[in-house]
Design an enzyme around this catalytic site. Structure first.
Site, PDB file in Angstrom:
ATOM      1  N   GLU A   1       0.819  -1.217   0.000  1.00 21.88           N
ATOM      2  CA  GLU A   1       0.000   0.000   0.000  1.00 21.88           C
ATOM      3  C   GLU A   1       0.853   1.268   0.000  1.00 21.88           C
ATOM      4  O   GLU A   1       0.543   2.224  -0.698  1.00 21.88           O
ATOM      5  CB  GLU A   1      -0.934   0.035   1.218  1.00 21.88           C
ATOM      6  CG  GLU A   1      -1.699   1.355   1.258  1.00 21.88           C
ATOM      7  CD  GLU A   1      -2.790   1.458   2.291  1.00 21.88           C
ATOM      8  OE1 GLU A   1      -2.858   0.603   3.186  1.00 21.88           O
ATOM      9  OE2 GLU A   1      -3.567   2.420   2.189  1.00 21.88           O
TER      10      GLU A   1
ATOM     11  N   ASP B   1      -0.660  -5.147   3.007  1.00 21.20           N
ATOM     12  CA  ASP B   1      -1.055  -3.924   3.709  1.00 21.20           C
ATOM     13  C   ASP B   1      -0.350  -3.964   5.066  1.00 21.20           C
ATOM     14  O   ASP B   1      -0.658  -4.810   5.908  1.00 21.20           O
ATOM     15  CB  ASP B   1      -2.578  -3.865   3.899  1.00 21.20           C
ATOM     16  CG  ASP B   1      -3.005  -2.477   4.393  1.00 21.20           C
ATOM     17  OD1 ASP B   1      -2.140  -1.728   4.895  1.00 21.20           O
ATOM     18  OD2 ASP B   1      -4.194  -2.150   4.278  1.00 21.20           O
TER      19      ASP B   1
ATOM     20  N   ILE C   1      -0.365  -1.928   7.649  1.00 21.24           N
ATOM     21  CA  ILE C   1      -1.353  -1.744   8.730  1.00 21.24           C
ATOM     22  C   ILE C   1      -2.692  -1.459   8.060  1.00 21.24           C
ATOM     23  O   ILE C   1      -2.875  -0.430   7.417  1.00 21.24           O
ATOM     24  CB  ILE C   1      -1.014  -0.564   9.677  1.00 21.24           C
ATOM     25  CG1 ILE C   1       0.367  -0.746  10.315  1.00 21.24           C
ATOM     26  CG2 ILE C   1      -2.093  -0.450  10.763  1.00 21.24           C
ATOM     27  CD1 ILE C   1       0.740   0.355  11.322  1.00 21.24           C
ATOM     28  N   ASP C   2      -3.610  -2.391   8.182  1.00 21.60           N
ATOM     29  CA  ASP C   2      -4.977  -2.137   7.730  1.00 21.60           C
ATOM     30  C   ASP C   2      -5.729  -1.640   8.958  1.00 21.60           C
ATOM     31  O   ASP C   2      -5.758  -2.323   9.991  1.00 21.60           O
ATOM     32  CB  ASP C   2      -5.602  -3.428   7.187  1.00 21.60           C
ATOM     33  CG  ASP C   2      -7.009  -3.161   6.676  1.00 21.60           C
ATOM     34  OD1 ASP C   2      -7.259  -2.057   6.148  1.00 21.60           O
ATOM     35  OD2 ASP C   2      -7.863  -4.048   6.825  1.00 21.60           O
TER      36      ASP C   2
ATOM     37  N   THR D   1      -5.334   1.960   9.801  1.00 22.30           N
ATOM     38  CA  THR D   1      -4.349   2.932  10.328  1.00 22.30           C
ATOM     39  C   THR D   1      -4.993   3.949  11.278  1.00 22.30           C
ATOM     40  O   THR D   1      -4.398   4.308  12.299  1.00 22.30           O
ATOM     41  CB  THR D   1      -3.668   3.662   9.144  1.00 22.30           C
ATOM     42  OG1 THR D   1      -2.956   2.681   8.384  1.00 22.30           O
ATOM     43  CG2 THR D   1      -2.687   4.708   9.616  1.00 22.30           C
TER      44      THR D   1
ATOM     45  N   ASP E   1      -6.417  -4.427   0.785  1.00 16.82           N
ATOM     46  CA  ASP E   1      -7.419  -4.449   1.864  1.00 16.82           C
ATOM     47  C   ASP E   1      -8.139  -5.799   1.928  1.00 16.82           C
ATOM     48  O   ASP E   1      -8.524  -6.248   3.002  1.00 16.82           O
ATOM     49  CB  ASP E   1      -8.504  -3.383   1.626  1.00 16.82           C
ATOM     50  CG  ASP E   1      -7.997  -1.958   1.727  1.00 16.82           C
ATOM     51  OD1 ASP E   1      -7.193  -1.685   2.614  1.00 16.82           O
ATOM     52  OD2 ASP E   1      -8.440  -1.111   0.906  1.00 16.82           O
TER      53      ASP E   1
HETATM   54  C1  IPD Z   1      -8.987   1.165   5.298  1.00 12.90           C
HETATM   55  C2  IPD Z   1      -9.707   0.240   6.246  1.00 12.90           C
HETATM   56  C3  IPD Z   1     -11.162   0.670   6.388  1.00 12.90           C
HETATM   57  C4  IPD Z   1     -11.872   0.728   5.060  1.00 12.90           C
HETATM   58  C5  IPD Z   1     -11.109   1.620   4.102  1.00 12.90           C
HETATM   59  C6  IPD Z   1      -9.673   1.146   3.972  1.00 12.90           C
HETATM   60  P1  IPD Z   1      -6.359   1.549   5.721  1.00 12.90           P
HETATM   61  O1  IPD Z   1      -7.639   0.720   5.129  1.00 12.90           O
HETATM   62  O2  IPD Z   1      -9.663  -1.075   5.780  1.00 12.90           O
HETATM   63  O3  IPD Z   1     -11.902  -0.225   7.178  1.00 12.90           O
HETATM   64  O4  IPD Z   1     -13.170   1.228   5.271  1.00 12.90           O
HETATM   65  O5  IPD Z   1     -11.767   1.521   2.857  1.00 12.90           O
HETATM   66  O6  IPD Z   1      -8.982   1.991   3.072  1.00 12.90           O
HETATM   67  O7  IPD Z   1      -6.375   2.876   5.035  1.00 12.90           O
HETATM   68  O8  IPD Z   1      -6.559   1.650   7.190  1.00 12.90           O
HETATM   69  O9  IPD Z   1      -5.232   0.682   5.317  1.00 12.90           O
HETATM   70 CA    CA Z   2      -3.057   0.427   5.283  1.00 11.02          CA
END
Ligand code: IPD
Ligand code: CA
Length: 268
Positions: A69, A85, A87-88, A90, A214
């Site tokens: 990412e 990813d 950190i999913d 963040t 994601d």
């Molecule tokens: C996000 C998270 C969030 C989702 C967003 C994503 P990130 O990823 O997964 O739950 O609603 O669409 O972009 O930005 O924290 O890696």
């Molecule tokens: Ca992320």
């Protein structure tokens, strides 16, 4: 494929250690900057974790491609691609809200399929793993989706993008879905929403605007736990729409989401 699955789990554990070493409380002193909008944040930890993952993969599987990412395409010309990813969730990580994860998928490019995936739920210290055709597991124990068959009795998760115009439409769709389901959750990490469908903590999940990092690992974990993952109009999940369920409520949720998105002039 076992080698790559085992390696992915090992890299995720190293990444977890790095993340935990940087959590100093609800207000960690992080270097936070923004990306696509003021709501779309990234930290030095996201970047450090991605570097750690890329270094591990490069050392062990030199030919494999890597896409992350934060740094995008890290090269490689082999038949496998790692989609990571660091950190999913963040935003949750920055606030100390306990829902963020490391997500790693390995794709076989010749077949265009995900062959294995891991999602490590950092605050709950749970490691989800799946290899195609081999089932899905959390901490080594097999997991399975729910059997609930009515959408009206289903607990559904969703998420929202970072652009306000997109959120307006997602909110309008949300407001029409909530009267029709048991309840809705928005935890803030797509990979974990998917894993929660896989292990029966949710019956279904939908979201528009996701990126491959994601959902790719989580989608395989749902399928290997007996669930179903599709797009809205498209057969495969993607940026237009991702719908993941226990299978039994899939058609009902998918049809509803597609008709609401169409009604609001959105892609699905
Ligand atoms: C996000 C998270 C969030 C989702 C967003 C994503 P990130 O990823 O997964 O739950 O609603 O669409 O972009 O930005 O924290 O890696
Ligand atoms: Ca992320």
């Amino acid at each position: 494929m076992t080698a790559r699955l085992e390696a992915a789990s090992g890299y995720a554990r190293q990444a977890q250690e790095l993340i935990l070493s940087r959590i100093s409380g609800p207000d960690p002193s992080l270097s936070v900057t923004t990306k696509t909008s003021v709501t779309d944040m990234v930290t030095d930890v996201d970047r450090a974790v991605e570097k750690l993952l890329v270094a591990g993969i490069r050392e062990d599987f030199g030919q494999d491609r890597i896409v992350g990412e934060e740094f995008g395409d890290a090269g490689g010309d082999g038949p496998y691609a790692w989609v990571v990813d660091p950190i999913d969730g963040t935003t949750n990580f920055i606030y100390g809200f306990p829902a963020f994860a490391i997500s790693i998928a390995v794709r076989d490019l010749s077949q265009d399929t995900t062959v294995c995936g891991v999602v490590l739920d950092v605050p709950r210290d749970r490691l989800y793993e799946a290899a195609r055709g081999k089932g899905a597991f959390v901490d080594g124990k097999r997991i399975q989706v729910t059997t609930r068959s009515r959408l009206s009795e289903s607990l559904i998760a969703t998420g929202f993008g970072y652009a306000s115009e997109v959120r307006k439409v997602q909110g309008a769709i949300f407001s029409e879905i909530i009267p029709l389901v048991r309840d809705i959750r928005r935890a803030g990490a797509a990979s974990l929403d998917l894993c929660m469908v896989a292990c029966g903590e949710l019956d279904g999940y939908y979201e528009s605007g996701l990126w491959p990092w994601d959902f790719m690992a989580g989608a395989l974990i749902v399928e290997e736990a007996g669930g179903k993952v599709t797009g809205g109009l498209e057969p495969s999940p993607g940026s237009a729409m991702t719908v993941a369920t226990n299978g039994a409520v899939h058609d009902e949720l998918r049809t509803l989401v597609v008709s609401l998105a169409t009604g609001h002039g959105a892609r699905s």
